[in-house]
Scaffold this motif. Structure first.
Motif, short mmCIF file in Angstrom:
data_model
loop_
_atom_site.label_atom_id
_atom_site.label_comp_id
_atom_site.label_asym_id
_atom_site.label_seq_id
_atom_site.Cartn_x
_atom_site.Cartn_y
_atom_site.Cartn_z
N LEU A 254 0.86 -1.18 0.00
CA LEU A 254 0.00 0.00 0.00
C LEU A 254 0.90 1.24 0.00
CD1 LEU A 254 -2.66 -1.03 2.66
CD2 LEU A 254 -2.86 -1.18 0.18
N ALA A 255 0.46 2.29 -0.71
CA ALA A 255 1.33 3.46 -0.87
C ALA A 255 0.57 4.75 -0.59
CB ALA A 255 1.92 3.50 -2.28
N PHE A 256 1.29 5.71 -0.07
CA PHE A 256 0.77 7.06 0.15
C PHE A 256 1.85 8.05 -0.26
CE2 PHE A 256 0.69 10.86 2.82
CZ PHE A 256 -0.57 11.36 2.49
N ASN A 257 1.48 9.09 -1.05
CA ASN A 257 2.49 10.07 -1.46
C ASN A 257 1.89 11.46 -1.57
OD1 ASN A 257 1.02 10.03 -3.80
ND2 ASN A 257 2.64 9.22 -5.10
N SER A 258 2.77 12.42 -1.86
CA SER A 258 2.37 13.82 -2.04
C SER A 258 2.87 14.27 -3.41
CB SER A 258 2.96 14.70 -0.94
OG SER A 258 2.62 16.05 -1.14
N ASN A 259 1.94 14.71 -4.28
CA ASN A 259 2.27 15.01 -5.67
C ASN A 259 2.10 16.50 -5.95
OD1 ASN A 259 2.24 12.04 -6.91
ND2 ASN A 259 0.48 12.23 -5.54
N LEU A 260 3.04 17.04 -6.70
CA LEU A 260 2.96 18.42 -7.16
C LEU A 260 2.63 18.42 -8.65
CD1 LEU A 260 3.36 21.45 -6.57
CD2 LEU A 260 5.77 21.16 -7.20
N GLY A 261 1.45 18.99 -9.01
CA GLY A 261 1.01 18.99 -10.40
C GLY A 261 0.01 17.88 -10.66
N GLY A 262 -0.13 17.56 -11.93
CA GLY A 262 -0.98 16.44 -12.30
C GLY A 262 -2.46 16.71 -12.29
N GLY A 263 -2.89 17.93 -12.57
CA GLY A 263 -4.32 18.22 -12.58
C GLY A 263 -4.77 18.82 -13.90
N ARG A 264 -6.08 18.94 -14.04
CA ARG A 264 -6.65 19.61 -15.20
C ARG A 264 -6.30 21.10 -15.16
NH1 ARG A 264 -11.15 17.41 -17.88
NH2 ARG A 264 -12.06 19.49 -18.01
N THR A 265 -6.18 21.70 -16.31
CA THR A 265 -5.90 23.12 -16.41
C THR A 265 -7.05 23.80 -17.15
OG1 THR A 265 -4.74 22.93 -18.52
CG2 THR A 265 -3.43 22.67 -16.51
N SER A 266 -6.94 25.12 -17.27
CA SER A 266 -7.96 25.86 -18.02
C SER A 266 -7.98 25.44 -19.48
CB SER A 266 -7.70 27.37 -17.91
OG SER A 266 -6.38 27.68 -18.31
N GLY A 267 -6.88 24.86 -19.97
CA GLY A 267 -6.88 24.34 -21.33
C GLY A 267 -7.87 23.20 -21.51
N ASP A 268 -8.00 22.34 -20.49
CA ASP A 268 -8.99 21.25 -20.55
C ASP A 268 -10.41 21.81 -20.47
OD1 ASP A 268 -7.24 18.78 -20.54
OD2 ASP A 268 -6.50 19.81 -18.76
N GLU A 269 -10.59 22.86 -19.67
CA GLU A 269 -11.91 23.50 -19.63
C GLU A 269 -12.24 24.12 -20.99
OE1 GLU A 269 -11.87 26.33 -16.49
OE2 GLU A 269 -11.26 24.88 -14.96
#
Length: 594
Positions: A254-269
């Motif tokens: 099992l894993a737990f982490n903290s990520n910077l980035g990796g989301g939708r942007t206004s370009g996807d909207e």
């Protein structure tokens, strides 16, 4: 020589054409390839860094084979034959996994993260040694047990593919330096060390939380296979027949982490808006995406999509204009139609003209019904608002209806006897639409007759000057009656001259005690002053004559006599000075100020 020069010139032209075509085609192919390499979240922000990752799980070492190697075939250990007996627990920590490749290769389909990590694996059960084996350490009474463990420090490389804003899969390869031991005492002392390298291959899935934030926590599960390359155990006291432990493992964590980035942007909207055919909003959102993400790997696609939006925006603007026309919001409709006119599509231009014609038709019908209902103020308001729309081809129609509005106002003032106001509005009407003169003429005749009636009334009241003014205005309005009015005008002018002479003789006797002696620094009266101002300035006149016409206008003549025999004649129109003349002593020419 000339032929040679022409041949070289043609060759250079051919080379230039080939270079230009090759460059153009290469650019097109590059765009097609780059456009094809995209993930499900096309404009997502890359996963730039995993600050830390913690994993814990179970793994089986030795997998399907006996994990222990012996110094002779006579030695054996049956306790490790069952699968469950070789279970180890593992705890792992990875730090600062950085996506450095995104700065070298501008793409966001895959994320490549490189980091460092540490891992500790230990056996959950400590097994007693066979009775034939040494049970204690030399010179010690500590009982020995079989309980393998491994320490590892590794360098790892992960390849990440994000399916949605909440889920991504990854594959990780790691290479590490490891240290292990086989024996353990009751007091947790460890013996029989060995050293080697590990090669791990892991596949996992992560589920992201805090999707709306730059920093997102991830929860997931991972399957890992590790191939261990260890040397033999160090057994300086030769207390064990075991020469090596096979630490090849397979396990799940099992894993737990903290990520910077990796989301939708206004370009996807913006992409979603484009797919719903809201090209106006899509273009604005793409522009916002470019401004806020100046180094994003999909900027080329966002710029291309803005051009695609520009091609389709006129279609949307026409649809919006038509919906506003249905709702009778013509200001918005005209705004969108004006924007849509930038198109070069002839079909669209024809459709724009049709919608303009709908507005013009509505305007004409509304103005007709409003004017017919005698709602002139409302009609004037509608004309004013429509003029601000800048609709092509409506100027002539606006002039015609403005003329109609002025005509109705002139008719009303004629009805109430305000002749000058009526004439002004009829003049405006003719200026806006000259053919309306035919309808104006009967009213001008009526106004001329009104002036003649005012002249008769003035004569009855012995106000010959006002009668003369009324006849002059009537003649100006109706030149066809000039031959009738000119004799009266001439006669009235002679009468005015005679009356002035008689009035002069009479006022010499009547106004001896009422001569006008203004103070030395009294300001001179001026055209435009009111009767109240003149009384404050010059006092009560020696003589005062007035006439009220049928058009509710009041004309007055005030006379001030100076001690030297001069007279100041002041003419008022509705209490405002319109004319002044200084009359000298008898026989001299008067000085007039208009």
């Amino acid at each position: 020589m000339d032929d040679y020069f022409l041949s070289v010139t043609r060759f250079i032209k051919c080379v230039l054409i080939i270079v230009i075509l090759t460059t153009s085609l290469a650019a097109q192919w590059y765009f097609k390839i780059a456009n094809a390499i995209r993930g499900p979240i096309e404009y997502r922000a890359p996963l730039k860094m995993t600050l830390f990752e913690v994993k814990t799980g179970l793994q089986n070492f030795g997998i399907r084979t006996q994990p222990l190697y012996f110094d002779s075939t006579e030695s054996n250990y049956d306790n490790y034959d069952p699968f469950y007996s070789r279970i180890m627990n593992s705890v792992e920590l990875d730090l600062l996994k950085f996506n450095w490749l995104v700065y070298l290769v501008p793409q966001n389909m895959l994320d490549f993260q490189t980091g460092i990590g540490g891992k500790y694996s230990y056996s959950l059960i400590k097994y007693p040694l066979p009775s034939a084996w040494p049970q204690y350490m030399p010179a010690s009474s500590d009982q020995l047990y079989l309980a393998p463990r491994v320490y590892e420090i590794n360098l790892n490389q992960s390849v990440i593919f994000q399916w949605s804003s909440k889920v991504y899969n990854y594959f990780t390869f790691s290479y590490g330096q490891a240290w292990g031991s086989a024996y353990k005492t009751h007091f947790n002392d460890h013996f029989l060390y060995q050293k080697g390298n590990t090669y791990s291959y892991a596949f996992g899935i992560k589920f992201l939380g805090s999707v709306g934030y730059r920093l997102k926590e991830g929860y997931g599960i991972e399957v890992r296979y590790t191939r261990a390359d260890f040397g033999n155990l160090r057994d300086p006291h030769r207390i064990s027949p075991i020469t090596k432990v096979n630490f090849n493992t397979i396990g799940i964590s099992l894993a737990f982490n903290s990520n910077l980035g990796g989301g939708r942007t206004s370009g996807d909207e913006a992409k979603a808006l484009y797919q719903t055919r809201d090209y106006l909003a899509a273009k604005a959102t793409f522009e916002e995406f470019i401004e806020t993400n100046p180094r994003h790997p999909r900027l080329f696609k966002a710029r291309y999509m803005i051009k695609e939006c520009d091609k389709r925006i006129p279609y949307q603007e026409i649809l919006l204009a038509e919906s506003f026309i249905e709702a009778q919001n013509f200001s918005k409709a005209a705004e969108y139609l004006a924007r849509a006119k930038v198109t070069r599509n002839l079909t669209l231009l024809g459709r724009i003209d049709e919608n303009y014609q709908k507005i013009i038709t509505w305007f004409a019908n509304t103005m007709d019904s409003t004017i017919s209902a005698n709602e002139i103020d409302e009609a004037e308001k509608i004309a004013f608002e429509t003029e601000k729309l800048n609709i092509p081809g409506i100027d002539d129609l606006l002039s015609r209806y403005r003329s109609e509005i002025y005509f109705h106002r002139g008719a009303v003032f004629t009805e109430y006897g305000y002749w000058e106001k009526a004439v002004d509005f009829f003049d405006y009407a003719v200026q806006q639409y000259p053919p309306i003169r035919e309808r104006v003429e009967p009213y001008l005749i009526k106004i001329a007759n009104g002036y003649i009636n005012d002249a008769n009334l003035s004569i009855d009241k012995q106000s010959i000057a006002l009668a003369l003014e009324s006849l002059s205005k009537a003649t100006a309005l109706r030149p066809d009656i000039r031959n009738l009015t000119i004799p009266y005008i001439n006669s009235l002018e002679e009468g005015i001259a005679y009356l002035k002479q008689q009035a002069a003789k009479q006022k010499v006797h009547e106004s001896i005690d009422r001569t006008f002696n203004p103070p030395p620094r009294t300001p001179e009266p001026e055209i435009g002053m009111s009767a109240v101002q003149i009384k404050k300035l010059l006092g009560q006149p020696g003589s005062q004559t007035n006439l009220e016409t049928s058009g509710a206008r009041v004309y007055e003549l005030w006379i001030y006599r100076y001690p030297d025999g001069k007279e100041l004649h002041i003419y008022f129109d509705n209490d405002i000075i319109v004319k002044m003349e200084t009359v000298p002593s008898y026989g001299k020419v008067p000085l007039t100020e208009n």
